[in-house]
Scaffold this active site. Structure first.
Site, PDB file in Angstrom:
ATOM      1  N   GLU A 135      40.310  41.243  35.513  1.00 56.97           N
ATOM      2  CA  GLU A 135      39.540  40.025  35.195  1.00 56.97           C
ATOM      3  C   GLU A 135      40.180  39.266  34.037  1.00 56.97           C
ATOM      4  O   GLU A 135      40.236  38.040  34.058  1.00 56.97           O
ATOM      5  CB  GLU A 135      38.073  40.365  34.892  1.00 56.97           C
ATOM      6  CG  GLU A 135      37.293  40.973  36.067  1.00 56.97           C
ATOM      7  CD  GLU A 135      37.295  40.132  37.345  1.00 56.97           C
ATOM      8  OE1 GLU A 135      37.562  38.915  37.280  1.00 56.97           O
ATOM      9  OE2 GLU A 135      37.049  40.702  38.429  1.00 56.97           O
ATOM     10  N   HIS A 144      45.210  36.369  42.752  1.00 57.94           N
ATOM     11  CA  HIS A 144      45.320  37.644  43.465  1.00 57.94           C
ATOM     12  C   HIS A 144      46.722  37.845  44.009  1.00 57.94           C
ATOM     13  O   HIS A 144      47.396  36.904  44.413  1.00 57.94           O
ATOM     14  CB  HIS A 144      44.267  37.730  44.572  1.00 57.94           C
ATOM     15  CG  HIS A 144      42.901  37.955  44.000  1.00 57.94           C
ATOM     16  ND1 HIS A 144      41.759  37.459  44.546  1.00 57.94           N
ATOM     17  CD2 HIS A 144      42.528  38.647  42.885  1.00 57.94           C
ATOM     18  CE1 HIS A 144      40.718  37.830  43.796  1.00 57.94           C
ATOM     19  NE2 HIS A 144      41.174  38.540  42.776  1.00 57.94           N
TER      20      HIS A 144
END
Ligand SMILES: [Zn+2]
Ligand SMILES: [Zn+2]
Length: 186
Positions: A135, A144
């Site tokens: 995070e 990602h």
């Protein structure tokens, strides 16, 4: 935290989190991001984010509050909470981050479901450290990554989290270092 230390990542525990867990997250974060960490509780209650229908906490408004509550001296804020988090399109999330922003949050609720409570066995601790780095990676503008071993890989399940590493792949590491240089001037 030293005054005007603009390179400190603040770790904000919400609820009853084991000091050993906070230490482990701090060590992992320092190692990957090369910045100091300091523990500062910023929010004492999450009742404003509670959804009574789902009996879960909506993570997005929590990020807004964290961002507002954080001292301008903190480069990023990572909250750790022991409640179940969600965003409306998903049944639950392990965490959420402001992409390229200041705040992110990780929930220990599902990552530590087997043990529960305040006790974090090694596997649960390792999952929380991985998701904390993940995070925070988003707050440093990382997206990602298709590499399933890379920490920035998106995980659907606890087994996915166990398979990936605390480490970033070479590509994500380069992106992180560019972003760190841009923000800190180091
Ligand atoms: Zn992610
Ligand atoms: Zn990667």
């Amino acid at each position: 935290m030293k005054p005007h230390d603009r390179h400190t990542i603040v770790i904000a525990p919400i609820g009853d989190l084991a000091p050993e867990l906070l230490d482990a997250v701090g060590r992992g974060v320092q190692r990957i991001f090369g910045l100091t960490t300091a523990v500062h509780p910023l929010l004492s209650s999450l009742s404003f984010a509670f959804d009574a229908t789902r009996a879960q906490y909506h993570s997005t408004p929590i990020l807004d509050k964290l961002s507002a509550a954080a001292s301008s001296d903190a480069i990023k804020v990572l909250a750790l909470a022991d409640v179940d988090l969600f965003i409306p399109i998903l049944t639950h999330v392990y965490g959420e981050a402001q992409l390229g922003g200041k705040a992110c949050i990780v929930s220990t609720y599902r990552l530590n479901a087997a043990a529960g409570g305040c006790h974090y066995p090694e596997q649960a601790e390792s999952r929380v450290v991985k998701e904390a780095i993940h995070e925070l990676g988003h707050t440093f503008s990382l997206r990602h990554c298709p590499d399933p071993a890379c920490n920035m890989h998106y995980c659907h399940s606890e087994a996915d989290v166990d398979r990936k590493s605390t480490e970033l792949c070479r590509y994500c590491r380069v992106m992180l270092h560019d972003e760190l240089r841009r923000i800190t001037g180091l």
